[in-house]
Design a protein around this motif. Sequence first.
Motif, PDB file in Angstrom:
ATOM      1  N   GLY A 244       0.837  -1.191   0.000  1.00 22.08           N
ATOM      2  CA  GLY A 244       0.000   0.000   0.000  1.00 22.08           C
ATOM      3  C   GLY A 244       0.871   1.239   0.000  1.00 22.08           C
ATOM      4  N   SER A 245       0.524   2.217  -0.829  1.00 21.11           N
ATOM      5  CA  SER A 245       1.356   3.411  -0.905  1.00 21.11           C
ATOM      6  C   SER A 245       0.538   4.604  -1.381  1.00 21.11           C
ATOM      7  CB  SER A 245       2.529   3.181  -1.863  1.00 21.11           C
ATOM      8  OG  SER A 245       3.274   4.358  -2.046  1.00 21.11           O
ATOM      9  N   THR A 246       0.547   5.668  -0.591  1.00 19.29           N
ATOM     10  CA  THR A 246      -0.009   6.966  -0.988  1.00 19.29           C
ATOM     11  C   THR A 246       0.868   8.041  -0.369  1.00 19.29           C
ATOM     12  OG1 THR A 246      -1.465   7.189   0.943  1.00 19.29           O
ATOM     13  CG2 THR A 246      -2.388   6.072  -0.998  1.00 19.29           C
ATOM     14  N   ASP A 247       0.664   9.294  -0.804  1.00 17.00           N
ATOM     15  CA  ASP A 247       1.450  10.385  -0.231  1.00 17.00           C
ATOM     16  C   ASP A 247       1.233  10.473   1.272  1.00 17.00           C
ATOM     17  OD1 ASP A 247       2.394  11.016  -2.720  1.00 17.00           O
ATOM     18  OD2 ASP A 247       0.967  12.659  -3.074  1.00 17.00           O
ATOM     19  N   GLU A 248      -0.007  10.283   1.706  1.00 18.69           N
ATOM     20  CA  GLU A 248      -0.320  10.399   3.139  1.00 18.69           C
ATOM     21  C   GLU A 248       0.121   9.167   3.925  1.00 18.69           C
ATOM     22  OE1 GLU A 248      -3.151  12.753   0.665  1.00 18.69           O
ATOM     23  OE2 GLU A 248      -2.520  10.633   0.683  1.00 18.69           O
ATOM     24  N   ALA A 249       0.014   8.001   3.330  1.00 21.29           N
ATOM     25  CA  ALA A 249       0.317   6.753   4.054  1.00 21.29           C
ATOM     26  C   ALA A 249       1.785   6.377   4.003  1.00 21.29           C
ATOM     27  CB  ALA A 249      -0.524   5.614   3.485  1.00 21.29           C
ATOM     28  N   GLY A 250       2.531   6.856   2.991  1.00 22.77           N
ATOM     29  CA  GLY A 250       3.893   6.385   2.803  1.00 22.77           C
ATOM     30  C   GLY A 250       3.875   4.956   2.297  1.00 22.77           C
ATOM     31  N   GLY A 251       4.965   4.229   2.563  1.00 23.66           N
ATOM     32  CA  GLY A 251       5.050   2.845   2.112  1.00 23.66           C
ATOM     33  C   GLY A 251       4.563   1.887   3.171  1.00 23.66           C
ATOM     34  N   ASN A 252       3.742   0.913   2.754  1.00 24.28           N
ATOM     35  CA  ASN A 252       3.135  -0.031   3.697  1.00 24.28           C
ATOM     36  C   ASN A 252       3.183  -1.438   3.119  1.00 24.28           C
ATOM     37  OD1 ASN A 252       1.493   1.974   5.661  1.00 24.28           O
ATOM     38  ND2 ASN A 252       1.390   2.710   3.552  1.00 24.28           N
ATOM     39  N   LEU A 253       3.390  -2.406   4.002  1.00 25.62           N
ATOM     40  CA  LEU A 253       3.326  -3.802   3.581  1.00 25.62           C
ATOM     41  C   LEU A 253       2.802  -4.651   4.728  1.00 25.62           C
ATOM     42  CD1 LEU A 253       3.893  -5.976   1.425  1.00 25.62           C
ATOM     43  CD2 LEU A 253       6.171  -6.237   2.410  1.00 25.62           C
ATOM     44  N   LEU A 254       1.704  -5.335   4.463  1.00 28.31           N
ATOM     45  CA  LEU A 254       1.220  -6.407   5.346  1.00 28.31           C
ATOM     46  C   LEU A 254       1.734  -7.690   4.717  1.00 28.31           C
ATOM     47  CD1 LEU A 254      -0.579  -7.442   7.687  1.00 28.31           C
ATOM     48  CD2 LEU A 254      -2.495  -7.443   6.064  1.00 28.31           C
TER      49      LEU A 254
END
Length: 397
Positions: A244-254
Motif C-alpha cells: 500500500g502506498s499513498t502520499d499520506e500513508a507512505g510505504g506499507n506492507l502487510l
Amino acid sequence: MLAVLLVAGLGAGSAVQLNRSLPAATLTASVAETLKIPGKAPSLPWPEAGSAEIMIQGLGSLGRSGASEPAAIGSVAKVMTAYVILKEHPLEGDEEGPDLTVSAADVADYQARIPMGQSLVPVTVGEVMTERDALEALMLPSANNVAHMLGVWDAGSQDAFLVKMNAAADDLGMDDTEYTDPSGFLPSTISTAADQVKLGQAALQLPSFAEIVALPSASIPVAGTIQNYNDLLGENGVFGIKTGSTDEAGGNLLFSAYLTVGGRKLTIVGAVFNQPGANTPEQLAEVNKVVRKLLKAVATTVKEYPLLAADPVGEVRTAWGATTTVSPASAVKVVGWPGLSVPVTVTTTAPGPTVTAGTVVGAVEAGQSDPRVRVELRSDGVTPEPSVWWRLTRTGG
C-alpha cells in the motif's frame, strides 16, 4: 494345648500379613504452569519511522515498534475488501465464482480515477470478470476501480459495503481501524500495524485468499497479464499479503512468510507501515528493505530452545517410606525466542507399589498450541521392597 494354638494363630496371622497386597505408591510432581524461555528478549531491527508488528501464528507477538496511533494505510485496506467478499462469496478449490459484468458506471468510475494517478486496471462496458478475476485484479496490481466494483456488486452501494467492512473489523477486535473507502485511496481510511496483523491472520485462514495473494502474476479479461506489486514474494519465505502506498500513508506492507524451525513450519504475519519516500517506488523500496532485515532477524531469533532441564521435578514415595525422584526423560525443548512465556502441563499416572528406574509415571507437555511438545516423566531410581518387619507390623490398607 493353649500354647500350641497361640503359636499356630500367630503363624497364621504372620502369613496373612506377609501375603497382603502392597498399597500403591504416591506421586508428586510440581512444574510451573507457565515457563519463560531463558535468555535476553530479542531486539529486532525495527524501522526508525512509522510502525511495525510481527506475529508468529501459534506462538504470539514477537514485538512491535512505533506509534500506536492509527494512520493511513493505503491499499492495504484492500485486504479487508477481499476478506469481506470471500466471507460473503466463498471460493472452494479452483472455483472462479459468479460473474461480474462491467457497467457504464464502472467504466466512468475507472476513467474518473485516471487523472489522480490511482492504481487501476482497464475495463470496458459489458466485460465479464469472474469473482476470482476481480480479486486477482484487486490484490495483485491493486486496482482501486475493482475495489469499488466489488463493493457495489456485493452490497449494492459503496456505503453499504463500508458498513460490512467496519463490522468485520469490529468482529476481529480491530479497535483502531476505520474504513472510509474499499480501496484505501482516501487518507481517512486508517488503521494500525497491530490491527492489520489481526486481519492478515484471519484472511490467511481462507485458502482462496492465501492462494491469490501468493500469485506473482495472473491473467484477466481486457487487462491481460497483471503483475503482483509485492516484490518480496519468494524471498525469505514470503507468500503475501499486500502493499500500500499513498502520499499520506507512505510505504506499507502487510506480509506473510513461512519459517521452518525444528521440523515445524511456522507462519509469520507482520506489518511495516508509513515508511518515507518521495513516491511509490521509493516508499515501497524502503518498506521492503525494512521487512527483509526483520525477516532475517526473525530467522536467527526464532529457534528451538530448552525450556525445562531433565532434572527432578517430583518424587515417588512408597507406603513404607522409600523414595526416588522423577524427571523428564530429556530436556523439554520448544520453538520460540528468549523471554517467550510458554504454557506447561504435567500429567501423571498412578504408580504401582514400587517403581524401577525408567518407569513412565506421566508426561510434561509444553507449547502454545498443537502440536505441543511432549516428554515422558520417568522415575530416576528403584524403590526397594518393604522389609519383613514392615510387612508384619503394617496397619491399615
